[in-house]
Design a protein around this motif. Structure first.
Motif, short mmCIF file in Angstrom:
data_model
loop_
_atom_site.label_atom_id
_atom_site.label_comp_id
_atom_site.label_asym_id
_atom_site.label_seq_id
_atom_site.Cartn_x
_atom_site.Cartn_y
_atom_site.Cartn_z
N LEU A 1 9.14 -1.98 -5.00
CA LEU A 1 10.00 -1.72 -6.16
C LEU A 1 9.31 -1.95 -7.50
O LEU A 1 9.92 -1.73 -8.54
N THR A 2 8.03 -2.35 -7.48
CA THR A 2 7.29 -2.39 -8.75
C THR A 2 6.92 -0.98 -9.19
O THR A 2 6.54 -0.77 -10.33
N ARG A 3 7.03 -0.01 -8.27
CA ARG A 3 6.63 1.36 -8.58
C ARG A 3 7.77 2.37 -8.46
O ARG A 3 7.53 3.57 -8.45
N PRO B 1 5.09 4.14 -1.77
CA PRO B 1 4.57 2.78 -1.85
C PRO B 1 5.43 1.82 -1.02
O PRO B 1 6.66 1.85 -1.10
N LEU B 2 4.77 1.00 -0.19
CA LEU B 2 5.48 0.10 0.71
C LEU B 2 4.95 -1.31 0.63
O LEU B 2 3.81 -1.55 0.22
N GLY C 1 0.82 -1.21 0.00
CA GLY C 1 0.00 0.00 0.00
C GLY C 1 0.85 1.25 0.00
O GLY C 1 2.04 1.21 -0.30
N ASN C 2 0.22 2.37 0.36
CA ASN C 2 0.89 3.67 0.40
C ASN C 2 0.86 4.23 1.82
O ASN C 2 -0.14 4.06 2.54
N VAL C 3 1.91 4.94 2.19
CA VAL C 3 1.98 5.59 3.49
C VAL C 3 0.91 6.69 3.53
O VAL C 3 0.93 7.60 2.70
#
Length: 147
Positions: free
Chosen positions: A108-110, A75-76, A10-12
């Motif tokens: 790391l996909t983003r 993104p994490l 998800g995202n922070v």
């Protein structure tokens, strides 16, 4: 005791905040948002589903590394122990999901990231002890630069 380990991408959603407990153990807390995306054949494109929010808590050395490494919106990938909390406030019942982080990293996909070995010393107090009074494991040291 069985523990539920989860991996959430998800995202922070909130800036990481670090606190030191009364016993001197650092803890960093932030919220992680994850939104399901599905292919909509009728529209010929991706659509967003509902968004879930998790409170992520990182302890000890991980707390300092998280505080120094992540920022709002990044993104994490987070892996850890899932806890569902049942609380009552002002007569209303609330459920919340928390993850006690075991590992946190950038997705790391983003994007790309560079790794630096070590623990962020600014938030890890001296004399931090491991669980049940045992000395914390020493952090690995690096004698040569990482390419």
């Amino acid at each position: 005791m069985n523990e539920t380990l989860v991996t959430v991408v998800g995202n922070v959603a909130t800036a990481p905040e670090t606190h030191v407990t009364a016993t001197g153990v650092p803890m960093t807390r932030f919220r992680l948002a994850t939104t399901a995306r599905r292919w909509d054949a009728e529209r010929g494109g991706w659509t967003d589903g509902s968004t879930s929010f998790f409170t992520v808590r990182a302890w000890r050395g991980l707390a300092g590394n998280v505080k120094e490494s992540i920022g709002l919106g990044e993104p994490l990938v987070v892996q850890g122990r899932l806890r569902i909390r049942d609380e009552e406030k002002e007569g209303r019942r609330f459920l919340s999901a928390e993850i006690e982080a075991v590992a946190v990293g950038h997705d790391l996909t983003r994007g790309v990231a560079r790794f630096t070995r070590g623990t962020a010393p600014s938030v890890v107090p001296r004399g931090d002890r491991g669980r049940q009074g045992e000395p914390a494991a020493p952090e690995p040291s690096l004698t040569a630069p990482v390419p």
